[in-house]
Design a protein around this motif. Structure first.
Motif, PDB file in Angstrom:
ATOM      1  N   VAL A 400       0.862  -1.185   0.000  1.00  0.00           N
ATOM      2  CA  VAL A 400       0.000   0.000   0.000  1.00  0.00           C
ATOM      3  C   VAL A 400       0.898   1.235   0.000  1.00  0.00           C
ATOM      4  O   VAL A 400       2.101   1.140   0.243  1.00  0.00           O
ATOM      5  N   TYR A 401       0.297   2.404  -0.262  1.00  0.00           N
ATOM      6  CA  TYR A 401       1.090   3.621  -0.456  1.00  0.00           C
ATOM      7  C   TYR A 401       0.623   4.737   0.474  1.00  0.00           C
ATOM      8  O   TYR A 401      -0.550   4.829   0.840  1.00  0.00           O
ATOM      9  N   GLY A 402       1.563   5.600   0.861  1.00  0.00           N
ATOM     10  CA  GLY A 402       1.255   6.772   1.663  1.00  0.00           C
ATOM     11  C   GLY A 402       1.537   8.037   0.882  1.00  0.00           C
ATOM     12  O   GLY A 402       1.738   8.004  -0.331  1.00  0.00           O
ATOM     13  N   GLY A 403       1.546   9.154   1.608  1.00  0.00           N
ATOM     14  CA  GLY A 403       1.931  10.414   0.994  1.00  0.00           C
ATOM     15  C   GLY A 403       0.907  11.028   0.076  1.00  0.00           C
ATOM     16  O   GLY A 403       1.250  11.662  -0.918  1.00  0.00           O
ATOM     17  N   GLY A 404      -0.361  10.857   0.392  1.00  0.00           N
ATOM     18  CA  GLY A 404      -1.361  11.502  -0.453  1.00  0.00           C
ATOM     19  C   GLY A 404      -2.684  10.784  -0.498  1.00  0.00           C
ATOM     20  O   GLY A 404      -3.262  10.611  -1.567  1.00  0.00           O
ATOM     21  N   GLY A 405      -3.195  10.352   0.636  1.00  0.00           N
ATOM     22  CA  GLY A 405      -4.499   9.719   0.672  1.00  0.00           C
ATOM     23  C   GLY A 405      -4.438   8.212   0.592  1.00  0.00           C
ATOM     24  O   GLY A 405      -3.368   7.614   0.538  1.00  0.00           O
ATOM     25  N   ILE A 406      -5.619   7.595   0.586  1.00  0.00           N
ATOM     26  CA  ILE A 406      -5.752   6.148   0.507  1.00  0.00           C
ATOM     27  C   ILE A 406      -6.053   5.761  -0.939  1.00  0.00           C
ATOM     28  O   ILE A 406      -7.055   6.200  -1.516  1.00  0.00           O
ATOM     29  N   THR A 407      -5.186   4.973  -1.536  1.00  0.00           N
ATOM     30  CA  THR A 407      -5.433   4.462  -2.889  1.00  0.00           C
ATOM     31  C   THR A 407      -6.327   3.237  -2.782  1.00  0.00           C
ATOM     32  O   THR A 407      -6.011   2.309  -2.038  1.00  0.00           O
ATOM     33  N   PRO A 408      -7.458   3.207  -3.486  1.00  0.00           N
ATOM     34  CA  PRO A 408      -8.402   2.098  -3.323  1.00  0.00           C
ATOM     35  C   PRO A 408      -7.851   0.769  -3.816  1.00  0.00           C
ATOM     36  O   PRO A 408      -6.953   0.726  -4.661  1.00  0.00           O
ATOM     37  N   ASP A 409      -8.423  -0.307  -3.299  1.00  0.00           N
ATOM     38  CA  ASP A 409      -8.064  -1.646  -3.776  1.00  0.00           C
ATOM     39  C   ASP A 409      -8.676  -1.892  -5.156  1.00  0.00           C
ATOM     40  O   ASP A 409      -8.074  -2.570  -5.997  1.00  0.00           O
ATOM     41  N   ILE A 410      -9.865  -1.362  -5.365  1.00  0.00           N
ATOM     42  CA  ILE A 410     -10.534  -1.470  -6.666  1.00  0.00           C
ATOM     43  C   ILE A 410     -10.852  -0.062  -7.147  1.00  0.00           C
ATOM     44  O   ILE A 410     -11.577   0.687  -6.491  1.00  0.00           O
ATOM     45  N   PHE A 411     -10.267   0.312  -8.260  1.00  0.00           N
ATOM     46  CA  PHE A 411     -10.432   1.666  -8.803  1.00  0.00           C
ATOM     47  C   PHE A 411     -11.698   1.755  -9.653  1.00  0.00           C
ATOM     48  O   PHE A 411     -11.977   0.876 -10.477  1.00  0.00           O
ATOM     49  N   MET A 412     -12.482   2.824  -9.433  1.00  0.00           N
ATOM     50  CA  MET A 412     -13.677   3.080 -10.233  1.00  0.00           C
ATOM     51  C   MET A 412     -13.551   4.469 -10.844  1.00  0.00           C
ATOM     52  O   MET A 412     -13.462   5.465 -10.122  1.00  0.00           O
ATOM     53  N   PRO A 413     -13.518   4.583 -12.163  1.00  0.00           N
ATOM     54  CA  PRO A 413     -13.283   5.891 -12.793  1.00  0.00           C
ATOM     55  C   PRO A 413     -14.454   6.847 -12.629  1.00  0.00           C
ATOM     56  O   PRO A 413     -15.601   6.435 -12.431  1.00  0.00           O
ATOM     57  N   PHE A 414     -14.132   8.122 -12.713  1.00  0.00           N
ATOM     58  CA  PHE A 414     -15.139   9.184 -12.721  1.00  0.00           C
ATOM     59  C   PHE A 414     -15.764   9.244 -14.112  1.00  0.00           C
ATOM     60  O   PHE A 414     -15.054   9.206 -15.123  1.00  0.00           O
ATOM     61  N   ASP A 415     -17.093   9.325 -14.171  1.00  0.00           N
ATOM     62  CA  ASP A 415     -17.794   9.313 -15.453  1.00  0.00           C
ATOM     63  C   ASP A 415     -17.826  10.722 -16.044  1.00  0.00           C
ATOM     64  O   ASP A 415     -18.739  11.505 -15.779  1.00  0.00           O
TER      65      ASP A 415
END
Length: 534
Positions: A400-415
Motif C-alpha cells: 500500500v502507499y502513503g503520501g497523499g491519501g488512501i489508494t483504493p483496492d478497486i479503482f472506479m473511474p469518474f464518469d
C-alpha cells in the motif's frame, strides 16, 4: 554557654544573609531598573501588536482594526499548513453547530426562487410539523420582517428562523393563496450525519456517512442494529464526499469493525507525544464481508476509517484516491469570540504511513483535485502519482502507499461523459431540485401510495409524461439540447428525477436508495461483497 555562643554569631549570620540577598538581587532580571520593575515590568508585546496599537492610536483616518487583525492572522497562518485556520466570531456558531450535530431552530428545509421562500421539507416530529407547516408553504413574514420579494438570502432567513429553544417565532405563510399566521416554538434540531441506511441487496446493508460529528457513532450504531434485524450479513459503508470531522467518531466506528487490541491510528507532532488509538471492545460487525467507498472528497476521519480497514485487510476499499488530509487540529477559543484551529500533529494509520498529501514549496494545495482530473487520475488508475515511495504493507503483506491519501483496492473511474452541455446546464441551474419541488406540490396525490423509501425506489417509474413536464420546465430555464437528448443523458435525467422526487418524500434516505440503484460504484461494491464468504 551555648546561648552565649549563639548570641555572638547571630549578627554575623544576619550579615552573611543580607550580603547574599543583595548579591542575588543584583543578578535578577530588572535589578538595574529599580526593584519595582521586577513585579510591574511590561510584557514584550512583539512588533505585530505594537504596529496594531500604533495604527489604532495614531493613524490619520478611522479604521476597523478587527478587519486588520483578521487579515494579519490569516496572513500568518498562510505560512503554515493548509488546515490551520482562523474562525471569525460570526462563523464560529455555525461551525460548532455542524460538528455538534444539532442547532436550535424550527426544523424546515427551504429554497428561494424569485425572492420567495418555499418550504421544501418539514422535519418529522420537529417544531414546524407540530405547528402545522407543510411542504409547499411559502413564508412571507418572520416576526416583523417581510421577507417575500425583499432580496432575501439563505443566510438572512436562517438568522431570522433560528434562535433559542423554547422561544417563539411568529410566521405568516401563504398556502393555496390564503395567508395564515403560524407561531412556531423553536426546538433543538438534529443535523444527521448518517444520511441513509437500508438493505441494498438480500443480506447486504448500506450505510452512507456524510461527516463525522458528535452524534455519528450513535447514528451508526442505530443503523447497524436496524440492518441486522433485517438480516444483514455483509455491509457497504459509503464515505464518498465525506470531509471528516471528529477523530473519536471514526475510531469508535472502526472499533465496531475490527477485532480487539488492534491499532486504528496514532498521532504524533513536534510538541505532541505519540498517542495510540486502539480497538477496546467486541464490535457489532467484526465478521462479514465489508466494502468501503471513497473518492477524492473523502478526507481526514474518513481516511482514518478507510485506512484502518485497508491496513488490517478487514475489507475492500472501492472508488478513487482519497483527499489526503492527515493533519490533526485542535481548536482554541479566542477572547474576541472567534477561534484558532491549529495543526498540532499528524495522523499515521496502522501500516505506519502518513496520509497527508504534500503542501508548500510552490504546490497549489487547493488545486490538487483539479490537477488529478487534468492528469487523468480520475479515469485511469495508472495515472495516480505516488508521492511516497516508502514500501508499506498491510497485515497480510499487500503493498500500500502513503503520501497523499488512501489508494483504493478497486479503482472506479469518474464518469466524465455525464457532463454534456445539457446536463451541465441542468445542474448549474438547480433545475432538478426546483422541478421536483414544483411537481411534488402540484401532484401530491400521485405520491400517496408510497409509504417508505424502499417502496418508492422499487415501484416508482419516471414516465414519458413526467419527462415531458420536466423538459417543458427546463426549457424555461434556458437548458439547451432537450429535444435531442442522447440515450445516456436520457437515462441520467430519468434516474436523477426519480432520486430528487424521492428526496422530497423521504429526505436523504429516499435520495440515496433511489440514486444508488444505478450507481456503478455501489453496484461494484455489491458484486464484491456478494462473492465473499460470510
Amino acid at each position: 554557654m551555648s546561648n552565649r555562643k549563639l548570641n555572638v554569631f547571630l549578627p554575623l549570620l544576619f550579615a552573611v544573609v543580607l550580603a547574599l540577598g543583595m548579591f542575588l538581587g543584583h543578578k535578577m532580571p530588572g535589578s538595574n531598573n529599580g526593584g519595582a520593575t521586577v513585579f510591574f515590568n511590561k510584557p514584550n508585546r512583539g512588533p505585530l501588536q505594537e504596529v496594531m496599537d500604533l495604527i489604532k492610536a495614531k493613524y490619520v483616518d478611522s479604521l476597523n482594526t478587527d478587519d486588520l487583525q483578521q487579515e494579519a492572522i490569516e496572513g500568518i497562518l498562510a505560512h503554515l499548513d493548509p488546515h490551520s485556520i482562523y474562525i471569525p466570531p460570526a462563523e464560529l456558531q455555525r461551525v460548532n453547530e455542524d460538528m455538534e450535530g444539532n442547532f436550535q431552530g424550527i426544523g424546515v428545509e427551504f429554497n428561494i426562487t424569485a425572492d420567495t421562500v418555499n418550504v421544501i421539507s418539514v422535519l418529522s416530529g420537529g417544531p414546524s410539523e407540530s405547528a402545522g407547516l407543510q411542504t409547499g408553504d411559502k413564508i412571507l413574514k418572520v416576526n416583523d420582517s417581510l421577507i417575500a420579494g425583499n432580496n432575501i438570502t439563505p443566510d438572512k432567513i436562517r438568522k431570522l428562523l433560528r434562535g433559542p429553544a423554547g422561544s417563539i417565532v411568529n410566521t405568516v405563510i401563504l398556502r393555496q393563496q390564503q395567508q395564515l399566521k403560524v407561531p412556531i416554538t423553536r426546538g433543538v434540531i438534529p443535523l444527521y450525519s448518517v444520511d441513509a441506511s437500508y438493505m441494498a441487496a438480500p443480506g447486504v446493508g448500506y450505510i452512507k456517512i456524510s461527516k463525522f460529528s458528535a452524534t455519528t457513532y450513535d447514528e451508526f450504531m442505530k443503523a447497524i442494529r436496524g440492518l441486522e434485524k433485517q438480516g444483514m450479513k455483509k455491509l457497504v459503508i459509503d464515505l464518498r464526499q465525506n470531509p471528516g470531522g471528529y477523530l473519536d467518531a471514526a475510531t469508535r466506528i472502526a472499533d465496531e469493525l475490527l477485532e480487539d487490541q488492534k491499532l486504528i491510528v496514532y498521532t504524533k507532532g513536534k510538541d505532541f507525544p505519540r498517542t495510540d488509538y486502539k480497538t477496546k471492545r467486541p464490535g457489532m460487525f467484526e465478521r462479514g464481508a465489508l466494502a468501503v467507498l471513497t473518492d477524492e472528497g473523502s478526507a481526514s476521519a474518513s481516511e482514518i476509517l478507510a485506512g484502518a480497514v485497508q491496513d488490517w485487510d478487514r475489507g475492500t476499499i472501492i472508488g478513487r484516491r482519497t483527499f489526503g488530509k492527515g493533519l490533526v487540529q485542535e481548536q482554541y477559543d479566542l477572547d474576541n469570540g472567534g477561534a484558532l484551529r491549529l495543526t498540532v500533529a499528524r495522523y499515521y494509520i496502522p501500516s505506519g504511513r502518513s496520509i497527508q498529501k504534500p503542501y508548500g514549496k510552490g504546490l497549489d494545495y487547493d488545486d490538487d483535485i483539479a490537477e488529478r482530473y487534468h492528469h487523468g487520475e480520475m479515469v485511469n488508475k495508472d495515472s495516480i502519482k505516488i508521492t511516497d515511495t516508502v514500501p508499506y504493507k498491510t497485515a497480510s503483506g499487500r503493498r500500500v502507499y502513503g503520501g497523499g491519501g488512501i489508494t483504493p483496492d478497486i479503482f472506479m473511474p469518474f464518469d466524465t461523459s455525464r457532463f454534456t452541455p445539457t446536463l451541465t446546464a441542468i445542474y448549474t441551474r438547480n433545475t432538478f431540485s426546483n422541478f421536483a419541488y414544483q411537481y411534488y406540490t402540484s401532484h401530491k396525490e400521485v405520491f400517496g401510495p408510497y409509504k417508505d423509501a424502499a417502496t418508492f425506489a422499487k415501484n416508482f417509474q419516471t414516465t414519458p409524461a413526467l419527462m415531458d413536464d420536466f423538459k417543458t420546465y427546463a426549457k424555461k430555464d434556458s437548458v439547451p439540447g432537450l429535444d435531442h437528448l442522447n440515450a445516456k443523458d436520457e437515462v441520467e435525467i430519468r434516474n436523477r428525477l426519480k432520486a430528487m422526487l424521492a428526496r422530497q418524500l423521504f429526505r436523504t434516505e429516499g435520495y440515496y436508495e433511489a440514486i444508488n440503484a444505478a450507481d456503478p460504484v455501489v453496484k461494484k461494491a455489491l458484486e464484491v461483497v456478494e462473492k465473499e464468504k460470510n
